[in-house]
Scaffold this active site. Structure first.
Site, PDB file in Angstrom:
ATOM      1  N   ARG A   9       0.836  -1.207   0.000  1.00 18.57           N
ATOM      2  CA  ARG A   9       0.000   0.000   0.000  1.00 18.57           C
ATOM      3  C   ARG A   9       0.871   1.256   0.000  1.00 18.57           C
ATOM      4  NH1 ARG A   9      -1.853   1.995   4.423  1.00 18.57           N
ATOM      5  NH2 ARG A   9      -2.099  -0.024   5.473  1.00 18.57           N
ATOM      6  N   TYR A  30     -16.885  15.277 -16.204  1.00 18.07           N
ATOM      7  CA  TYR A  30     -17.361  13.901 -16.191  1.00 18.07           C
ATOM      8  C   TYR A  30     -18.426  13.774 -15.080  1.00 18.07           C
ATOM      9  CZ  TYR A  30     -17.333   8.896 -15.288  1.00 18.07           C
ATOM     10  OH  TYR A  30     -17.715   7.597 -15.071  1.00 18.07           O
ATOM     11  N   ASP A  39      -7.858  17.391 -15.318  1.00 15.15           N
ATOM     12  CA  ASP A  39      -8.145  16.022 -15.750  1.00 15.15           C
ATOM     13  C   ASP A  39      -7.837  15.973 -17.245  1.00 15.15           C
ATOM     14  OD1 ASP A  39      -9.305  13.685 -16.762  1.00 15.15           O
ATOM     15  OD2 ASP A  39     -10.934  13.694 -15.298  1.00 15.15           O
ATOM     16  N   LYS A  66      -8.642   4.529 -19.581  1.00 13.81           N
ATOM     17  CA  LYS A  66      -9.000   4.938 -20.935  1.00 13.81           C
ATOM     18  C   LYS A  66      -7.809   4.782 -21.893  1.00 13.81           C
ATOM     19  CE  LYS A  66     -13.089   6.015 -19.316  1.00 13.81           C
ATOM     20  NZ  LYS A  66     -12.949   6.195 -17.911  1.00 13.81           N
TER      21      LYS A  66
HETATM   22  C1  LIG Z   1     -12.703  12.514 -18.038  1.00 15.14           C
HETATM   23  C2  LIG Z   1     -12.857  11.392 -17.061  1.00 15.14           C
HETATM   24  N1  LIG Z   1     -12.342  11.522 -15.823  1.00 15.14           N
HETATM   25  C3  LIG Z   1     -12.458  10.533 -14.903  1.00 15.14           C
HETATM   26  C4  LIG Z   1     -13.123   9.369 -15.193  1.00 15.14           C
HETATM   27  C5  LIG Z   1     -13.235   8.291 -14.137  1.00 15.14           C
HETATM   28  O1  LIG Z   1     -12.352   7.255 -14.429  1.00 15.14           O
HETATM   29  P1  LIG Z   1     -12.524   5.753 -13.904  1.00 15.14           P
HETATM   30  O2  LIG Z   1     -13.717   5.179 -14.587  1.00 15.14           O
HETATM   31  O3  LIG Z   1     -11.236   5.101 -14.262  1.00 15.14           O
HETATM   32  O4  LIG Z   1     -12.727   5.839 -12.416  1.00 15.14           O
HETATM   33  C6  LIG Z   1     -13.689   9.188 -16.440  1.00 15.14           C
HETATM   34  C7  LIG Z   1     -14.407   7.933 -16.745  1.00 15.14           C
HETATM   35  O5  LIG Z   1     -15.166   7.777 -17.644  1.00 15.14           O
HETATM   36  C8  LIG Z   1     -13.552  10.224 -17.420  1.00 15.14           C
HETATM   37  O6  LIG Z   1     -14.081  10.110 -18.652  1.00 15.14           O
END
Ligand SMILES: Cc1ncc(COP(=O)(O)O)c(C=O)c1O
Length: 409
Positions: free
Chosen positions: A60, A114, A187, A212
């Site tokens: 961890r 998101y 992000d 992704k």
């Molecule tokens: C722009 C963006 N940020 C964060 C996330 C969250 O990622 P995760 O599904 O790996 O938790 C997503 C998921 O679709 C996303 O499209």
């Protein structure tokens, strides 16, 4: 450490295991599944705990496979450090907490994020006393006024918003955040370090859902936070205390994905540009959203901030006829998967009103410009002509279905 026991119970537990690594070098970092590590001398373990020498003690706190992935991402992002997390949401959680822990407990965020990130801000942070003010990043003056008024600890934006694909001016937003004493958290899932390195544009922390494009094969859930050295102690402390650590197997898969990220992403961006152009001339498509097209409101910003010919690998479009037409389109796809994600090798289609933005009320979606006939495509690496053919035949089938009741009148 070697046991010479004659007892099968002891042999079963110890024989063959815990060998020192030899003088060969595996060509890829192995999956270190061990949860704990020990040293010749106990004082070495203590030195590791005290950060006085490199090493690992407990997974961890850090793991050789995960550390290799972290080093890979830090290098690609031009960051001083990276910390891997169990998902993109865990990365967002960690970075937001780090941002407000020594600063004002206020957040100013882009008004389109998101869906789950918006939900985390409103339903997790807000009840804990950390309020978020949402502001439009496409109106820099208005955004700065909101930041000046709120004086937040953190400003949170996405490089390209979803599904309208608005492009955030990261360099200007970094100036705004810093002028008012806030950190800029970005992000960058939709752009990847191949297209943009937000830290070089002034951001303080960058996060990815590496589920992704980085992972890229639809077989792993992971996330990562990268940033400047000053923030490393807080992020590292929060990571080991909260425990949303990335597992070694997932780190291995994501690291393997990142090796081909530039190859995949360049191809995906080129395919997205080709598909957007094809859809823009399709009479059955009402409107195309793609920052590489001259009719996109952020076309000039995209040209300024992104490498030539790269505008991301997501294309959104409107079909007249609302939900029924959108669902008919999804059902008619023959190659693209009607699946909820972005960034995999294969092309995927998603209906925001049903999935990524389902938590928002229809009114809220409408206010953001997400109509009931809007679809979002994550463009894959397949041959462009096959992608275009599949999407166009599904558009045609959905148009035909929508017209069918009229034909029977
Ligand atoms: C722009 C963006 N940020 C964060 C996330 C969250 O990622 P995760 O599904 O790996 O938790 C997503 C998921 O679709 C996303 O499209």
């Amino acid at each position: 450490m070697r046991s010479h026991s004659k007892n099968i119970q002891t042999q079963a537990v110890h024989a063959g295991d815990r060998k020192k690594l030899a003088d060969y070098t595996p060509v890829t970092t192995p999956i270190f599944a061990a949860s704990t590590y020990f040293y010749e001398k106990a004082e070495d373990l203590e030195a590791v705990f005290n950060n006085e020498r490199p090493g690992h003690s407990y997974s961890r706190y850090g793991n050789p496979t995960t550390s290799a992935f972290e080093e890979q991402v830090a290098t690609l992002e031009g960051a001083d450090f990276a910390v891997a997390t169990s998902s993109g949401m865990a990365a967002a959680h960690l970075a937001l907490l780090a941002g407000v822990s020594d600063r004002r407990r206020k957040i100013v965020a882009a008004s389109v994020l998101y869906g789950q990130t918006m939900s985390m801000l409103m339903k997790v942070f807000e009840p804990l006393g950390v309020e978020t003010r949402f502001a439009d990043v496409s109106d820099l003056e208005g955004f700065e006024a909101a930041v000046a008024e709120e004086k937040p600890g953190v400003v949170l934006v996405e490089t390209i918003s979803n599904p309208l694909l608005r492009v955030a001016e990261i360099d200007r937003l970094a100036e705004i955040a810093h002028r008012h004493g806030a950190l800029l958290l970005v992000d960058a899932t939709f752009t990847t370090p191949v297209m943009m390195r937000p830290l070089e544009l002034g951001a303080d922390l960058v996060i990815h859902s590496s589920t992704k494009y980085m992972g890229g094969h639809g077989d792993v859930l992971s996330g990562v936070v990268a940033g400047r050295a000053e923030l490393q102690p807080t992020i590292t402390y929060l990571s080991k205390t909260l425990g949303a650590t990335l597992g070694a197997f997932e780190a291995f898969l994501t690291m393997r994905g990142v090796k081909t990220l530039p190859l995949r992403f360049e191809r995906q961006c080129a395919n997205a540009l080709g598909l957007a152009e094809a859809l823009a001339t399709n009479a059955d498509v009402e409107r195309v959203y793609f920052p590489g097209r001259p009719d996109h409101p952020d076309a000039a910003i995209a040209r300024r901030l992104f490498p030539e010919g790269m505008y991301g690998a997501v294309v959104s479009f409107d079909l007249e006829g609302g939900r029924e037409r959108a669902l008919a389109f999804l059902d008619a796809l023959r190659m693209a998967a009607p699946a909820t994600s972005v960034g995999d090798l294969h092309t995927m289609a998603l209906y925001p009103a049903m999935s990524s933005h389902r938590d928002l009320s229809p009114k809220h979606r409408q206010r953001l410009g997400i109509g009931d006939g809007m679809l979002r495509l994550s463009v894959g690496v397949e041959a462009l002509e096959d992608i275009v053919a599949d999407v166009e035949q599904a558009v045609a089938v959905s148009a035909h279905k929508a017209a069918a009741p009229l034909a029977g009148d």
